[in-house]
Design an enzyme around this catalytic site. Structure first.
Site, short mmCIF file in Angstrom:
data_model
loop_
_atom_site.label_atom_id
_atom_site.label_comp_id
_atom_site.label_asym_id
_atom_site.label_seq_id
_atom_site.Cartn_x
_atom_site.Cartn_y
_atom_site.Cartn_z
N LEU A 121 110.75 -79.12 -29.00
CA LEU A 121 109.30 -79.29 -28.89
C LEU A 121 108.61 -79.13 -30.23
O LEU A 121 109.02 -78.30 -31.05
CB LEU A 121 108.71 -78.21 -27.98
CG LEU A 121 108.91 -78.32 -26.50
CD1 LEU A 121 108.38 -77.05 -25.84
CD2 LEU A 121 108.20 -79.53 -25.96
N HIS A 122 107.57 -79.90 -30.45
CA HIS A 122 106.74 -79.71 -31.62
C HIS A 122 105.36 -80.29 -31.35
O HIS A 122 105.22 -81.36 -30.76
CB HIS A 122 107.36 -80.32 -32.88
CG HIS A 122 107.83 -81.74 -32.71
ND1 HIS A 122 108.98 -82.08 -32.03
CD2 HIS A 122 107.29 -82.89 -33.12
CE1 HIS A 122 109.13 -83.39 -32.04
NE2 HIS A 122 108.11 -83.92 -32.69
N LEU A 123 104.36 -79.55 -31.74
CA LEU A 123 102.97 -79.94 -31.58
C LEU A 123 102.49 -80.54 -32.89
O LEU A 123 102.55 -79.90 -33.93
CB LEU A 123 102.11 -78.72 -31.22
CG LEU A 123 100.60 -78.94 -31.19
CD1 LEU A 123 100.21 -79.86 -30.04
CD2 LEU A 123 99.87 -77.63 -31.08
#
Length: 167
Positions: A121-123
Site C-alpha cells: 500500500l502507498h498513499l
C-alpha cells in the site's frame, strides 16, 4: 512512434529482472546515511514517506506502511493514524517548500484501479498548480517534470523534519 527521453529510468529498466524485493521494503530498511539515495524522506514507527521516482508532478510523495501489505483493511488503527499524520506533514512541508495551489491524495487499490505496485500500500500525495496541465500531456501524452528529484529532496527534507516534529 512517440519518443520520450527519460534517462533516470535507465537503471530501473536495465535491472528490473534482478529486482527480487519490493522497492518500498528495500528503501525503508536502509540505514539513515542511505536515505537520500533511496529518496526516503522519513521513517516513523509504523509508516514512512518516500519520493515517487516516477512522479506525476514535482514533489510527488508516497506515504506507506512499513509492513509489506497490499490489504488496506488489514492495517491496524495505529498504522492508519500514523499514515494520516504523515500525510498531513507532507502537505504542510510541500506547502512551505513548493507552494502548490492544491493536492491530489489517493490510494490505487488493485491493478484495475491503476496500482503499479499492488502488494505494498502507498498513499500518493501529489502537489498541483493551476495550469499544471498544459499542451504536452494533452497533445502528446507526455509529462514534463522540470525539477531534479535529489535537489528537491534536499530542499524538502529539513522542512519536513521540522514539520513532523511539530505535528
Amino acid at each position: 512512434m512517440k519518443m520520450l527521453w527519460a534517462p533516470w529510468r535507465t537503471n530501473y529498466v536495465e535491472n528490473i529482472s534482478q529486482i527480487t524485493e519490493c522497492f518500498l521494503c528495500e528503501a525503508v530498511k536502509q540505514p539513515r546515511e542511505k536515505w537520500r539515495e533511496f529518496l526516503l524522506l522519513y521513517r516513523g514507527q509504523r509508516a514512512f514517506v518516500i519520493f515517487n521516482k516516477y512522479p506525476y508532478n514535482a514533489g510527488h510523495l508516497m506515504v506507506t506502511p512499513i509492513e509489506h501489505t497490499g490489504d488496506m483493511l488489514s492495517l491496524d488503527d495505529l498504522t492508519a493514524l500514523e499514515i494520516h499524520k504523515l500525510t498531513k506533514a507532507c502537505i504542510k512541508a510541500l506547502q512551505a517548500c513548493l507552494k502548490p495551489h492544491g493536492f491530489n491524495l489517493g490510494y490505487n487499490l488493485g491493478r484495475s484501479a491503476g496500482a503499479g505496485l499492488e502488494d505494498h500500500l502507498h498513499l500518493h500525495v501529489v502537489p498541483r498548480w493551476n495550469g499544471d496541465t498544459n499542451f504536452m500531456p494533452v497533445l502528446s501524452e507526455t509529462k514534463v517534470i522540470s525539477q531534479d528529484l535529489y535537489e528537491l529532496y534536499d530542499r524538502i527534507k529539513p522542512i519536513f523534519e521540522s514539520v513532523v516534529n511539530v505535528t
